[in-house]
Motif scaffolding. Structure first.
Motif, PDB file in Angstrom:
ATOM      1  N   GLN A  13      43.089  62.958  52.714  1.00  0.00           N
ATOM      2  CA  GLN A  13      42.226  64.078  52.406  1.00  0.00           C
ATOM      3  C   GLN A  13      41.708  64.798  53.462  1.00  0.00           C
ATOM      4  O   GLN A  13      41.649  66.050  53.260  1.00  0.00           O
TER       5      GLN A  13
ATOM      6  N   PHE B 183      46.417  67.471  45.329  1.00  0.00           N
ATOM      7  CA  PHE B 183      45.297  66.566  45.576  1.00  0.00           C
ATOM      8  C   PHE B 183      44.676  66.234  44.215  1.00  0.00           C
ATOM      9  O   PHE B 183      44.253  65.078  44.164  1.00  0.00           O
TER      10      PHE B 183
ATOM     11  N   THR C 177      45.039  62.799  40.722  1.00  0.00           N
ATOM     12  CA  THR C 177      44.882  61.579  41.478  1.00  0.00           C
ATOM     13  C   THR C 177      45.324  60.505  40.548  1.00  0.00           C
ATOM     14  O   THR C 177      45.223  59.399  40.924  1.00  0.00           O
TER      15      THR C 177
ATOM     16  N   TRP D  20      44.728  58.972  46.942  1.00  0.00           N
ATOM     17  CA  TRP D  20      44.957  59.454  48.287  1.00  0.00           C
ATOM     18  C   TRP D  20      43.982  58.789  49.181  1.00  0.00           C
ATOM     19  O   TRP D  20      42.911  58.155  49.202  1.00  0.00           O
TER      20      TRP D  20
ATOM     21  N   ARG E 165      34.531  63.987  55.272  1.00  0.00           N
ATOM     22  CA  ARG E 165      36.047  63.582  55.521  1.00  0.00           C
ATOM     23  C   ARG E 165      36.628  64.329  56.656  1.00  0.00           C
ATOM     24  O   ARG E 165      37.505  63.843  57.720  1.00  0.00           O
TER      25      ARG E 165
END
Length: 173
Positions: free
Chosen positions: A78, A65, A68, A73, A110
């Motif tokens: 996420q 993750f 980036t 993403w 999220r």
């Protein structure tokens, strides 16, 4: 997306390895590279170039993750990663936030995409018909209180373009 990878693999072969972590003596968990695997299968390949990371699966997910620079993403990606870290790896939202370099509120918003939104609204987000901002800041809180109202509002958003400012004002009322 897979079609363009198939063309690239047919021309140049696999350039970027998939990322795995070792789970047992002869088993591995694929962390990154699902599209590359699909493309390789379509090309009839039965071997995959892979990096084997020597860390826990949760740590590998966070590391992927954090890369980036390679690609941006999507918010739902996420959200699914956070859900995986929370449910499967038993990490708290605070721990996930610290690992990702985000604040707990961001992580919670999220995650709310998956926890609060009905499937039909989630599909509209996936298709890009509803913005992530509207989904996390307006529709998810509304869906927690009244899923039917969130669905009705989503239907209205699809028919009529409303600015985020107007949507915020509407939501506050």
């Amino acid at each position: 997306m897979v079609s363009s990878l198939v063309n690239a693999i047919e021309r140049c072969g696999q350039i970027i390895p998939v990322i795995t972590v070792k789970e047992g003596d002869l088993s591995f968990v694929l962390i990154d590279g699902y599209l590359r695997i699909a493309a390789l299968k379509r090309c009839g390949k039965d071997t995959v170039m892979a990096e084997i990371w020597r860390c826990k699966e949760a740590d590998a997910l966070v590391q992927v993750f954090m890369r980036t620079q390679e690609r941006r993403w999507e918010a739902l990606e996420q959200a699914y990663m956070i859900k995986e870290l929370q449910e499967r790896h038993q990490l708290s939202l605070g721990k996930i936030a610290a690992l990702m370099g985000k604040d707990k509120s961001w992580v919670s918003r999220r995650l709310s995409l998956l926890q609060a939104l009905p499937d039909d609204i989630l599909q509209m987000v996936r298709m890009g018909h509803v913005s992530i901002w509207a989904a996390t800041r307006v529709l998810a809180p509304l869906a927690r209180a009244n899923p039917d109202h969130a669905t009705t509002l989503t239907a209205s958003l699809l028919k009529e373009q409303i600015s985020t400012r107007d949507l915020t004002t509407f939501f506050k009322h």
